[in-house]
Design a protein around this motif. Structure first.
Motif, mmCIF file in Angstrom:
data_model
loop_
_atom_site.group_PDB
_atom_site.id
_atom_site.type_symbol
_atom_site.label_atom_id
_atom_site.label_comp_id
_atom_site.label_asym_id
_atom_site.label_seq_id
_atom_site.Cartn_x
_atom_site.Cartn_y
_atom_site.Cartn_z
ATOM 1 N N LEU A 133 0.832 -1.216 0.000
ATOM 2 C CA LEU A 133 0.000 0.000 0.000
ATOM 3 C C LEU A 133 0.859 1.256 0.000
ATOM 4 O O LEU A 133 0.565 2.222 -0.720
ATOM 5 C CB LEU A 133 -0.944 -0.007 1.198
ATOM 6 N N ASP A 134 1.938 1.261 0.799
ATOM 7 C CA ASP A 134 2.824 2.431 0.854
ATOM 8 C C ASP A 134 3.505 2.693 -0.486
ATOM 9 O O ASP A 134 3.793 3.838 -0.833
ATOM 10 C CB ASP A 134 3.884 2.260 1.941
ATOM 11 N N ALA A 135 3.749 1.628 -1.254
ATOM 12 C CA ALA A 135 4.388 1.772 -2.565
ATOM 13 C C ALA A 135 3.380 2.161 -3.644
ATOM 14 O O ALA A 135 3.769 2.400 -4.793
ATOM 15 C CB ALA A 135 5.084 0.472 -2.951
ATOM 16 N N GLY A 136 2.112 2.231 -3.294
ATOM 17 C CA GLY A 136 1.081 2.600 -4.263
ATOM 18 C C GLY A 136 0.745 1.486 -5.243
ATOM 19 O O GLY A 136 0.133 1.736 -6.277
ATOM 20 N N ALA A 166 -11.064 -1.022 9.283
ATOM 21 C CA ALA A 166 -10.860 0.236 8.566
ATOM 22 C C ALA A 166 -9.385 0.535 8.303
ATOM 23 O O ALA A 166 -9.010 1.666 8.051
ATOM 24 C CB ALA A 166 -11.540 1.406 9.281
ATOM 25 N N ILE A 167 -8.555 -0.481 8.335
ATOM 26 C CA ILE A 167 -7.140 -0.316 7.997
ATOM 27 C C ILE A 167 -6.994 -0.273 6.490
ATOM 28 O O ILE A 167 -6.179 0.464 5.954
ATOM 29 C CB ILE A 167 -6.299 -1.438 8.631
ATOM 30 N N THR A 168 -7.806 -1.096 5.813
ATOM 31 C CA THR A 168 -7.907 -1.029 4.364
ATOM 32 C C THR A 168 -9.362 -0.772 4.017
ATOM 33 O O THR A 168 -10.257 -0.873 4.857
ATOM 34 C CB THR A 168 -7.442 -2.345 3.687
ATOM 35 N N ARG A 169 -9.553 -0.433 2.753
ATOM 36 C CA ARG A 169 -10.900 -0.196 2.242
ATOM 37 C C ARG A 169 -10.954 -0.785 0.848
ATOM 38 O O ARG A 169 -10.017 -0.611 0.060
ATOM 39 C CB ARG A 169 -11.179 1.299 2.221
ATOM 40 N N GLY A 178 -7.101 2.501 4.408
ATOM 41 C CA GLY A 178 -8.297 2.954 5.103
ATOM 42 C C GLY A 178 -7.982 4.100 6.049
ATOM 43 O O GLY A 178 -6.874 4.649 6.053
ATOM 44 N N SER A 179 -8.943 4.438 6.873
ATOM 45 C CA SER A 179 -8.808 5.587 7.761
ATOM 46 C C SER A 179 -8.212 5.258 9.126
ATOM 47 O O SER A 179 -7.783 6.154 9.848
ATOM 48 C CB SER A 179 -10.177 6.245 7.955
#
Length: 189
Positions: A133-136, A166-169, A178-179
């Motif tokens: 996720l951090d790498a997009g 809510a860590i991912t969405r 996520g938020s």
């Protein structure tokens, strides 16, 4: 005395749920919380994660047969870390109470009603998820499944759990950040 009786009746359980102790003592929530604070400060009790209350000298002791079954289950988790036995398979092999105790002690991380992982494997999956996720990059069930050579079921349950926290969405078939903060994962341990 209530905890002593509980430990004698339930020797493989890590502790008594705080709500059950409060009910047995017939106390309202506020006075009970005050008493818990005093008992903890005096080291008369320990409150484990998940709200289990135990006496300081209580130590879970499994029978030799239970220990043998637990060791075999641990071996199966080590042999197939990314597709270990399901919750129901583990329950059949070691029993519901023994499994609940191992989960409460942090020996397994329960992801869903049927999927659990060893803590080190769970951490590896989280690190991969976070790095992806951090790498997009796209994070999908297929990406997770292929990276860890696991099954769709394990990958899907893992990602759905992160979604629920809510860590991912979910955005189509892809997961995005996520938020919720990453430390929300502590709820699973």
């Amino acid at each position: 005395r209530t905890l002593t009786d509980f430990h004698a009746a339930e020797p493989i359980r890590l502790g008594m749920p705080a709500d059950a102790l409060r009910a047995r003592l017939r106390l309202e929530p506020a006075p009970f919380e005050t008493l818990l604070d005093v008992w903890r400060a005096e080291n008369w009790i320990f409150v484990e994660s998940g709200g289990l209350v135990r006496l300081p000298d209580h130590d879970v002791r499994f029978s030799p047969a239970q220990e043998t079954a637990i060791q075999k289950l641990r071996g199966d988790f080590a042999a197939q870390p990314n597709t270990p036995p399901t919750v129901s398979a583990a329950r059949e092999r070691i029993g519901e109470d023994v499994l609940a105790t191992l989960i409460a002690r942090g020996e397994f991380v329960r992801i869903s009603s049927e999927v659990m992982l060893a803590p080190d494997v769970f951490d590896t999956w989280i690190k991969f998820t976070r790095a992806t996720l951090d790498a997009g990059e796209d994070l999908t069930v297929a990406v997770l499944r292929d990276h860890f050579s696991t099954t769709r079921r394990y990958a899907l349950d893992f990602l759905e759990r992160l979604d629920a926290l809510a860590i991912t969405r979910r955005s189509g078939d892809t997961r995005v950040r996520g938020s919720a903060p990453w430390d929300r994962l502590d709820q699973l341990r």
